[in-house]
Design a protein around this motif. Structure first.
Motif, mmCIF file in Angstrom:
data_model
loop_
_atom_site.group_PDB
_atom_site.id
_atom_site.type_symbol
_atom_site.label_atom_id
_atom_site.label_comp_id
_atom_site.label_asym_id
_atom_site.label_seq_id
_atom_site.Cartn_x
_atom_site.Cartn_y
_atom_site.Cartn_z
ATOM 1 N N TYR A 113 0.907 -1.512 -0.127
ATOM 2 C CA TYR A 113 0.208 0.518 -0.256
ATOM 3 C C TYR A 113 0.845 1.266 -0.239
ATOM 4 O O TYR A 113 2.009 1.489 1.176
ATOM 5 C CB TYR A 113 -1.072 0.228 1.330
ATOM 6 N N TYR A 114 0.556 2.190 -1.093
ATOM 7 C CA TYR A 114 1.207 3.248 -0.681
ATOM 8 C C TYR A 114 0.519 4.782 -0.919
ATOM 9 O O TYR A 114 -0.606 5.066 -1.234
ATOM 10 C CB TYR A 114 2.106 3.483 -2.372
ATOM 11 N N LYS A 115 0.807 4.909 0.370
ATOM 12 C CA LYS A 115 0.074 6.192 1.144
ATOM 13 C C LYS A 115 0.464 7.104 0.145
ATOM 14 O O LYS A 115 -0.946 8.026 0.498
ATOM 15 C CB LYS A 115 0.347 6.289 2.584
ATOM 16 N N ASN A 116 0.981 7.428 -0.636
ATOM 17 C CA ASN A 116 0.945 8.497 -1.542
ATOM 18 C C ASN A 116 0.570 9.234 -2.488
ATOM 19 O O ASN A 116 0.003 9.335 -3.429
ATOM 20 C CB ASN A 116 3.251 9.007 -1.067
ATOM 21 N N GLY A 117 -0.337 8.041 -3.025
ATOM 22 C CA GLY A 117 -1.115 7.115 -3.833
ATOM 23 C C GLY A 117 -0.326 7.330 -5.370
ATOM 24 O O GLY A 117 0.689 6.947 -5.282
ATOM 25 N N SER A 118 -0.971 8.423 -6.327
ATOM 26 C CA SER A 118 -0.711 7.624 -7.881
ATOM 27 C C SER A 118 0.336 9.227 -8.344
ATOM 28 O O SER A 118 -0.227 10.122 -7.396
ATOM 29 C CB SER A 118 -1.212 7.856 -8.850
ATOM 30 N N LEU A 119 0.601 8.643 -8.762
ATOM 31 C CA LEU A 119 1.465 10.216 -9.481
ATOM 32 C C LEU A 119 0.566 10.976 -10.078
ATOM 33 O O LEU A 119 0.842 12.349 -9.850
ATOM 34 C CB LEU A 119 2.724 9.778 -10.859
ATOM 35 N N GLN A 120 -0.747 11.067 -10.922
ATOM 36 C CA GLN A 120 -1.727 11.921 -11.208
ATOM 37 C C GLN A 120 -2.181 12.553 -10.351
ATOM 38 O O GLN A 120 -2.905 13.025 -10.027
ATOM 39 C CB GLN A 120 -2.751 10.695 -11.774
ATOM 40 N N ASP A 121 -2.664 11.871 -8.677
ATOM 41 C CA ASP A 121 -2.741 12.288 -7.589
ATOM 42 C C ASP A 121 -1.892 14.198 -7.384
ATOM 43 O O ASP A 121 -2.112 14.970 -7.029
ATOM 44 C CB ASP A 121 -3.630 11.660 -6.373
ATOM 45 N N HIS A 122 -0.616 13.678 -7.204
ATOM 46 C CA HIS A 122 0.685 14.236 -6.518
ATOM 47 C C HIS A 122 0.038 15.535 -8.011
ATOM 48 O O HIS A 122 0.891 16.708 -7.010
ATOM 49 C CB HIS A 122 2.022 13.687 -6.823
ATOM 50 N N LEU A 123 0.351 14.956 -9.305
ATOM 51 C CA LEU A 123 0.373 16.440 -10.083
ATOM 52 C C LEU A 123 -0.987 17.347 -9.981
ATOM 53 O O LEU A 123 -0.476 18.761 -10.165
ATOM 54 C CB LEU A 123 0.788 15.359 -11.692
ATOM 55 N N ASN A 124 -1.973 16.298 -9.451
ATOM 56 C CA ASN A 124 -3.068 17.495 -9.463
ATOM 57 C C ASN A 124 -3.188 18.268 -8.442
ATOM 58 O O ASN A 124 -3.564 19.434 -8.818
ATOM 59 C CB ASN A 124 -4.191 16.371 -9.132
ATOM 60 N N LEU A 125 -2.796 18.093 -7.164
ATOM 61 C CA LEU A 125 -2.428 19.259 -6.047
ATOM 62 C C LEU A 125 -1.591 19.266 -6.827
ATOM 63 O O LEU A 125 -1.659 20.402 -6.169
ATOM 64 C CB LEU A 125 -2.281 18.126 -5.087
ATOM 65 N N ARG A 126 -0.414 19.888 -7.326
ATOM 66 C CA ARG A 126 0.821 20.348 -7.573
ATOM 67 C C ARG A 126 -0.283 21.470 -8.824
ATOM 68 O O ARG A 126 0.017 23.261 -8.794
ATOM 69 C CB ARG A 126 1.807 19.624 -8.248
ATOM 70 N N ALA A 127 -0.838 21.216 -9.179
ATOM 71 C CA ALA A 127 -1.592 22.118 -10.564
ATOM 72 C C ALA A 127 -2.806 22.507 -9.855
ATOM 73 O O ALA A 127 -2.514 24.087 -10.252
ATOM 74 C CB ALA A 127 -2.360 20.830 -11.919
ATOM 75 N N ARG A 128 -3.139 22.352 -8.711
ATOM 76 C CA ARG A 128 -4.527 23.277 -8.483
ATOM 77 C C ARG A 128 -3.755 24.345 -7.091
ATOM 78 O O ARG A 128 -4.304 25.674 -6.819
ATOM 79 C CB ARG A 128 -5.439 22.465 -7.057
ATOM 80 N N ASN A 129 -2.851 23.855 -7.094
ATOM 81 C CA ASN A 129 -1.377 25.461 -6.169
ATOM 82 C C ASN A 129 -1.073 25.694 -6.952
ATOM 83 O O ASN A 129 0.227 26.823 -6.417
ATOM 84 C CB ASN A 129 -0.731 24.614 -5.235
ATOM 85 N N LYS A 130 -0.309 25.764 -8.337
ATOM 86 C CA LYS A 130 0.748 25.939 -9.100
ATOM 87 C C LYS A 130 1.465 26.101 -8.112
ATOM 88 O O LYS A 130 2.861 27.193 -8.441
ATOM 89 C CB LYS A 130 0.128 27.710 -9.402
ATOM 90 N N ASP A 131 2.005 24.794 -7.772
ATOM 91 C CA ASP A 131 3.882 24.474 -7.470
ATOM 92 C C ASP A 131 4.237 23.898 -8.444
ATOM 93 O O ASP A 131 3.991 22.006 -8.251
ATOM 94 C CB ASP A 131 2.863 23.753 -6.451
ATOM 95 N N TYR A 132 4.689 23.942 -9.037
ATOM 96 C CA TYR A 132 5.267 22.460 -10.385
ATOM 97 C C TYR A 132 6.548 22.371 -9.762
ATOM 98 O O TYR A 132 7.479 23.463 -9.023
ATOM 99 C CB TYR A 132 5.670 23.768 -11.686
ATOM 100 N N MET A 133 6.763 20.918 -10.048
ATOM 101 C CA MET A 133 8.445 20.290 -9.944
ATOM 102 C C MET A 133 9.788 21.301 -10.672
ATOM 103 O O MET A 133 9.326 21.772 -11.702
ATOM 104 C CB MET A 133 8.179 19.120 -10.157
#
Length: 320
Positions: A113-133
């Motif tokens: 079980y990976y509690k950090n979720g998927s890469l898509q989840d992570h990218l969606n969160l960053r996109a909402r916050n305009k926090d680009y890697m």
């Protein structure tokens, strides 16, 4: 023998039931549903003894053929040895699949079980916050995905292709390392197509099991006489890197699908455009275009992608 039981739990004055499963002697409690798809569902479960959490993939099989496909997924996970590819913890079968009498079996696959979720989840969160890697972070994450994919393409006794590689099928470990998951569409990479019937069969299979916006051009329009190889995954890899660099966390063909236009025509045209506000370098865009070549014979193998990615990482490090 596998058994399914129920436990009655009392919590904050409410009467609740939580499903209990016994898989090869280990007892698990179902905590929550994580995801559901056309062929399976994934639950978050907890080992009743160790209290360790796992992901439990349940595949409902209506025929022996369905069951064989599910068991094939387990077998393939065992053949691929990479820190960037998910591993099976345990598995079991309950029931009997028989399409004639409408009986089903269920294949249980216990996974990390990976509690950090998927890469898509992570990218969606960053996109909402305009926090680009930062570009260097994107490339480090991407090269991990490439290393996982290389294990597919180097599998023995013959190369394998994932065939449904996408940001939603990449989980992030506790250390934020990429883990390729969901091998339900994985198959022998190199397929010789001999005639229209075989071409149509592969096209139908791709429509059923390969996500449309990440699907390679040669799987939309399968030629009657051709060789399909592991470079179907390289196209998907290019779409993944595009999504990682997109301000909206979308691959090139997501907007076309969302508008209801023809994804097939867009993919076959090979017309890739980058947003004006793309915060990443021309080198990064060139790396994406390197993978998104419509002619599969002109598309690179994974080794060249890894080499170019590492060259770009080195170029960035030399500037620091």
């Amino acid at each position: 023998m596998n058994s399914i039981g129920w436990a009655i739990l009392f919590k904050t004055g409410c009467f609740c039931t939580r499903e209990q499963l016994t898989i090869n002697g280990a007892k698990y409690t179902v905590i929550d549903n994580i995801a559901a798809g056309g062929f399976s569902m994934i639950d978050l479960v907890e080992n009743s003894t160790t209290r360790t959490k796992f992901a439990l993939k349940r595949i409902t099989c209506h025929s022996i053929e369905d069951q064989d496909i599910a068991l094939r997924e387990i077998e393939l996970m065992g053949r691929i040895n990479s820190e960037n590819v998910i591993k099976v913890i345990d598995h079991a079968i309950t029931g009997t699949a028989d399409i004639v009498v409408n009986a089903t079996s269920e294949v249980y696959i216990v996974l990390p079980y990976y509690k950090n979720g998927s890469l898509q989840d992570h990218l969606n969160l960053r996109a909402r916050n305009k926090d680009y890697m930062p570009e260097a972070q994107v490339l480090q994450l991407f090269v991990g995905i490439c290393e996982g994919l290389r294990a597919f393409h180097e599998a023995q006794p013959e190369p394998l292709a994932h065939r449904d590689l996408k940001t939603a099928n990449i989980c992030l470990s506790n250390g934020m390392e990429p883990i390729i998951v969901d091998l339900g569409s994985a198959t022998t990479a190199r397929v010789q197509i001999r005639g229209q019937q075989e071409a149509q069969k592969l096209k139908d299979l791709a429509e059923e099991r390969c996500s449309i916006v990440y699907r390679a051009p040669e799987l939309f329009s399968v030629e009657s006489y051709c060789m399909i190889d592991e470079r179907t995954d390289i196209w998907s890899l290019g779409c993944i890197l595009f999504a990682m660099c997109s301000p909206t966390a979308k691959c090139p063909f997501d907007p076309i699908y969302e508008k209801g236009d023809s994804v097939a025509l867009a993919v076959l045209s090979g017309n890739i455009t980058f947003p004006d506000d793309c915060p990443y370098s021309q080198d990064m865009q060139n790396l994406i275009l390197f993978m998104l070549r419509t002619n599969p014979m002109e598309r690179p193998f994974i080794y060249s992608v890894i080499e170019k990615t590492n060259d770009l990482i080195g170029k960035l490090e030399s500037r620091i």
